[in-house]
Design an enzyme around this catalytic site. Structure first.
Site, PDB file in Angstrom:
ATOM      1  N   ASP A  72      46.761  21.425  33.041  1.00  0.00           N
ATOM      2  CA  ASP A  72      47.534  20.175  33.135  1.00  0.00           C
ATOM      3  C   ASP A  72      46.737  19.051  32.484  1.00  0.00           C
ATOM      4  OD1 ASP A  72      48.181  17.531  34.888  1.00  0.00           O
ATOM      5  OD2 ASP A  72      49.942  18.755  34.631  1.00  0.00           O
ATOM      6  N   ILE A  73      47.397  18.293  31.610  1.00  0.00           N
ATOM      7  CA  ILE A  73      46.727  17.131  30.987  1.00  0.00           C
ATOM      8  C   ILE A  73      46.551  16.052  32.046  1.00  0.00           C
ATOM      9  CG2 ILE A  73      46.861  15.367  29.196  1.00  0.00           C
ATOM     10  CD1 ILE A  73      48.550  17.265  27.553  1.00  0.00           C
ATOM     11  N   ASN A  87      51.552   8.247  28.828  1.00  0.00           N
ATOM     12  CA  ASN A  87      52.887   7.938  28.291  1.00  0.00           C
ATOM     13  C   ASN A  87      53.265   6.490  28.544  1.00  0.00           C
ATOM     14  OD1 ASN A  87      53.934  10.025  26.846  1.00  0.00           O
ATOM     15  ND2 ASN A  87      54.919  11.034  28.551  1.00  0.00           N
ATOM     16  N   ASP A 100      54.068  12.623  22.649  1.00  0.00           N
ATOM     17  CA  ASP A 100      54.435  13.868  21.959  1.00  0.00           C
ATOM     18  C   ASP A 100      53.334  14.301  20.998  1.00  0.00           C
ATOM     19  OD1 ASP A 100      56.776  13.832  23.327  1.00  0.00           O
ATOM     20  OD2 ASP A 100      58.014  13.108  21.668  1.00  0.00           O
ATOM     21  N   GLU A 102      53.591  18.325  30.697  1.00  0.00           N
ATOM     22  CA  GLU A 102      52.216  18.356  30.202  1.00  0.00           C
ATOM     23  C   GLU A 102      51.460  19.584  30.703  1.00  0.00           C
ATOM     24  OE1 GLU A 102      52.152  15.562  33.832  1.00  0.00           O
ATOM     25  OE2 GLU A 102      53.519  16.195  32.265  1.00  0.00           O
TER      26      GLU A 102
END
Length: 1006
Positions: free
Chosen positions: A875-876, A883, A892, A919
């Site tokens: 997971d980012i 965002n 993106d 993500e």
């Protein structure tokens, strides 16, 4: 006569923490003539030329004259402020008359001199303000006497009149004070006046009755009435003690009969001390005697005004240099003696008195009861004793060995000292021994149960000296010592010897004559936290605590593992220098950022630094010693300090949290009320980005206040934001919310007072109730029309289809031939479609559908071929904040870069790199063991961070990082898709809770 003393001036100054606030802290002016604190706790500063400054501990808000607005100051010369008992702020200006500010409304009312009105204010230059016991407002002017405010912009005038009539002795009024309900004391430029409000009569008092002019001591500048009803008079020639019964003035002078200088300001603080700000500096009179001490500041000749706030912090203004914030210390004290040159070594004798070895290797005893320093020896490792003049002066070491014997070491020097006879026996390492040149830089000493002396060196391990045979034994890595750098040797209650090194702690096995090593292991969560051992301590309950550069460790003998304490538990730093405990079970820790107190049971932490009276911050290792009566001693580069643990109390004061700013779409917004009084805010759906700014009004040490916020209706839990005082929100749905903020005081205690603001966001028109009603009506109409026309079309279609069937039969034969060719084309198209079906359109990785299919297939193959199967879910970190801050287009781009990095680092043909959703990414690693999957995950985690994708909003790192949960299913163990995915997902969750940007394994599938 009271006298002024310089003898204790530095000692007095050391009882306070002093900080100078300047324009760098937001203060636009240091020419400040008055300070007040309003009912909320905000500080207000009246300036000579720059209006009024309001301070919330984090920023300064300026109130100025604005010719384009009627709601502002009438003049920027606003040096006189007064808070009345109703919470209103009166501002006396130097040319713009009187201003009344309503803090709850944020409005100004102006009172200016009008020569056409007899009841107008008598002057536009206001010198003093006062709210008497009966509730009347009084104004002292520069040249037109005294004014009493009658309401409705009407004033009564009282001025100096001709000889023989009752009136003021001078029309310049410097200060006003109550004398009961019926009279006022007035400080004028010519004497002290007592004004009888009922009879309108005056009595006059002159400190210098032989001087008929408005100069010298007769120019009264300030009046102070203390809590004991004592009256101090501040004049151009210094302060006086005024006896109201006899009318006599007693001058407060220095020991050589010199006055203290022109008095600019006086206060009595909450402890009963009287403070004088004069042209010669700052002075404090004792609360138990008439003794006056000079309080030495860096700049003493331009001080103007003094004020004490509700937290007992003293504020003193310097016209040319800024504002001094003076915070009273607590119970930390230091031993001030020029002989104690640092670095010092400390220990205690059998009576609890402190034994000190200075950097010159002289031995001293500091008697705790008398607080006197006694010299016990001259330099031990001197040139006369055979040690070089230019030898490196290392920090000395001292350890008691019982029977009045001390062992003392410094560099290569080693000596035994008899406290009773004062005899020094020097111990030298044999020159014939091969280790002779390595026996130096001694860092630790202790004795074992057999009387042997253990000696720890900086680079060559441990030496054990047997006094009965005079033989040294070198204990190095051949005995299992984990590192040659020895920093601590400790003997516990069971006579075990512990050796702290540069790579772990070692426990001596007396039976096998070997060390048992405990070292830091990144793969073992409960191993020793940190490599470099600073101190080993055994508490009174028998528990062993170990301090390292990474945190505090509790040794668990049953499992030979460790429990960790660090920053996440409230400690200000991970570097722990030394440990001690008190009778209440608290641990006291010296660090590189001060002293901390930890309650191991509750986890409560209190941190102390220079604001609490500490001289040092970066303390020496293993230098926290318990003396008599719960007194702890410690040593740093600033000297030796001590404190009684039972007397140290944390700041339990609770302060108000106020709103100090509100931004909408990145721009500051003016609300209907002043920010600090706002309780409700309404926003439109168009205001999709907004932020709150807030501050807890604790001025002691604003940088130590911690904040947490919660938006009820959106957040389930409190969000800790450290010392940051801003919370931002984006794209909230329409509805009602409640924004809550809590904060700690400067001692780290969370307060119960909350900032609470009700927030309402109106929904967009297409989401209102009437819009939804319209949607229902339109939908019903569309359905009706659709059914009607569908029925007609259906009837027509039946007729048409009958005709079509006949024609179709004729075409069947023709179509049959072409179907085979079309079938072949269709098979090829289906294969191409299948590829597109299993590919994520944004990142190019496999999609979730492919993941589910492939994972099912690989689980069957894993069990059939008896091979390990690994799964990683990544997971980012903080991608929502990314965002929100950079926009979805940059989001993106970030996802594509992360996908490319995954493809580059996990590149086996059998591996499946998938975008799991949003993500999140999932990577299937067939035939991959625990070790191999860990290497792949850690390599990928590092590669993502090394791409250096900027992420300014991340709470983990300034770049985009990845948290990865990994699980490996051993051969022959059955599992399912749900089980292996849940295990990897739980590992990912644990990684997030531990701070993110890490790999966490969960090799026991659920």
């Amino acid at each position: 006569m009271p006298t002024y003393s310089n003898e204790h001036s530095s000692e007095l100054t050391n009882k306070y923490a002093i900080e100078l606030l300047t324009e760098d802290d937001g203060f636009v002016s240091s020419e400040i003539y008055s300070i007040i604190q309003d009912n909320q706790g905000l500080l207000w500063f009246g300036t000579a030329e720059n209006g009024v400054m309001r301070y919330d501990g984090r920023k300064v808000t300026l109130f100025e004259f604005d010719s384009m607005s009627s709601n502002g100051l009438s003049h920027n010369g606003a040096g006189n402020l007064m808070l009345d008992r109703d919470g209103r702020i009166w501002v006396g200006t130097w040319g713009g008359g009187l201003n009344l500010y309503e803090p709850k409304l944020g409005t100004f009312q102006h009172f200016v001199h009008d020569p056409l009105r007899i009841d107008a204010i008598s002057s536009n230059r206001i010198q003093s303000l006062f709210h008497d016991q009966e509730g009347s407002i009084w104004l002292g002017s520069y040249e037109h006497g005294l004014n009493k405010y009658l309401g409705n912009n009407r004033f009564q005038h009282i001025e100096k009149v001709d000889e023989g009539a009752a009136g003021l002795s001078h029309n310049r009024i410097w200060d006003i004070e109550d004398n009961g309900n019926d009279s006022l004391w007035l400080a004028t430029s010519f004497g002290l006046n007592l004004y009888d409000k009922k009879n309108h009569s005056f009595s006059y008092f002159f400190p210098d009755p032989d001087n008929p002019t408005a100069t010298g001591a007769n120019e009264i500048r300030s009046i102070l009435k203390t809590s004991k009803n004592k009256l101090y008079i501040g004049t151009q020639k210094g302060p006086f003690d005024f006896n109201k019964e006899t009318g006599l003035f007693t001058s407060l002078k220095t020991a050589d009969d010199q006055d203290l200088g022109q008095v600019n300001s006086m206060i009595e603080d909450q402890q009963g001390y009287v403070w004088f700000v004069t042209s010669k500096g700052l002075f404090r009179q004792s609360n138990i005697s008439a003794q006056i001490d000079n309080f030495v500041l860096e700049h003493n000749n331009d001080l103007r005004v003094i004020f004490e706030d509700s937290s007992k912090t003293i504020w003193v203004t310097s016209e040319n240099h800024g504002i001094y914030k003076i915070v009273p210390h607590r119970k930390f004290k230091s031993i001030n003696n020029s002989a104690l040159t640092t670095p010092n070594a400390i220990t205690v004798d059998a009576n609890g008195d402190l034994l000190i070895v200075s950097s010159s290797s002289q031995l001293y005893k500091w008697h705790v009861s008398s607080q006197q320093l006694e010299t016990l020896s001259g330099p031990i490792f001197s040139h006369e004793n055979g040690y070089g003049i230019n030898r490196l002066l290392e920090k000395p070491i001292i350890i008691p060995a019982g029977n009045n014997i001390l062992w003392i070491a410094q560099d290569e020097g080693l000596a035994k000292f008899n406290l009773q006879t004062k005899q020094v026996d020097l111990l030298r390492y044999p020159k014939s021994d091969a280790n002779y040149n390595e026996f130096r830089e001694i860092r630790a000493l202790n004795t074992d149960q057999y009387g042997n002396l253990w000696i720890g060196t900086y680079k060559n391990g441990v030496y054990r000296y047997d006094p009965s045979t005079n033989i040294f034994t070198h204990l190095d890595d051949s005995f299992g010592l984990s590192h040659p750098e020895v920093l601590e040797i400790f003997k516990d209650n069971e006579q075990n010897i512990w050796v702290g090194t540069g790579n772990g702690v070692n426990l001596w096995d007396d039976i096998n004559h070997q060390f048992i090593s405990f070292k830091s292991d990144n793969k073992k969560a409960d191993s020793l936290l940190g490599k470099i051992v600073q101190d080993v301590h055994q508490a009174r309950d028998g528990k062993i605590w170990i301090a390292t550069q990474k945190g505090l460790n509790l040794y668990l003998p049953e499992t030979q593992n460790f429990k960790h304490f660090g920053r996440k538990d409230g400690l200000p730093t991970s570097l722990i220098r030394a440990i001690a405990d008190d009778e209440r079970g608290h641990l006291w820790l010296t660090t590189n950022k001060g002293i901390s107190r930890l309650n191991p049971l509750s986890g409560e932490v209190a941190n102390f630094d220079s604001y609490d009276g500490l001289l040092g911050l970066n303390y020496y290792a293993n230098s926290l010693i318990r003396g008599h009566n719960e007194t702890l001693f410690t040593s740093s580069q600033k000297g030796i300090e001590f404190f009684n643990t039972s007397h140290i109390e944390t700041n339990n004061s609770e302060f108000t949290i106020v709103l100090t700013g509100f931004n909408k779409m990145g721009q500051s917004v003016t609300l209907e009320k002043p920010y600090s009084y706002v309780t409700d805010i309404q926003l439109s759906y168009l205001d999709y980005f907004f932020s709150f700014e807030f501050s807890v009004l604790d001025f002691i040490s604003p940088s130590k206040n911690q904040y947490a916020y919660k938006l009820e209706g959106y957040d389930d839990n409190w969000i800790d934001i450290g010392n940051r005082n801003v919370a931002s929100f984006t794209n909230l749905d329409g509805g009602s919310y409640k924004f809550l903020v809590k904060a700690t005081n400067s001692s780290g205690k969370w307060g119960e007072k909350l900032l609470s603001i009700s927030l309402y966001i109106s929904p967009p028109p297409w989401k209102t109730w009437w819009a939804y009603s319209l949607y229902v009506l339109v939908t019903a109409l569309i359905v009706f029309v659709f059914i009607y026309f569908r029925t007609r079309i259906h009837r027509t279609e039946i007729v048409r289809q009958k005709q079509f069937v006949l024609a179709l039969e004729e075409q069947v034969i023709e179509k049959t031939a072409s179907l085979k060719a079309q079938a072949n084309d269709l098979i090829a198209a289906n294969k191409k479609l299948e590829v597109l079906t299993y590919q994520d359109g944004l990142t190019g990785l496999y999609n979730r559908r492919y993941f589910d299919k492939t994972l099912t297939k690989e689980i069957k193959r894993h069990y059939r071929q008896k091979q390990p199967l690994s799964l990683m879910i990544a997971d980012i970190d903080h991608f929502k904040l990314f965002n929100d801050f950079y926009g979805h287009q940059q989001g993106d781009i970030c996802l594509k870069k992360v996908a490319q990095c995954i493809s580059a680092n996990v590149a086996r043909t059998t591996d499946a790199n998938c975008r799991y959703g949003g993500e999140e990414f999932a990577i299937i690693l067939p035939n991959t063991s625990v070790e191999e999957s860990t290497i792949v995950a850690e390599r990928l985690c590092l590669a993502i961070e090394n791409m250096n994708i900027a992420h300014e909003q991340s709470e983990t790192c300034k770049f985009v990082t990845l948290t990865i949960g990994v699980v490996t299913i051993p051969p022959e163990q059955k599992t399912s898709v749900d089980s292996i995915v849940l295990s990897a997902d739980n590992a990912l969750y644990i990684g997030k809770s531990k701070g993110r940007n890490r790999v966490v394994r969960a090799d026991k599938p659920i």
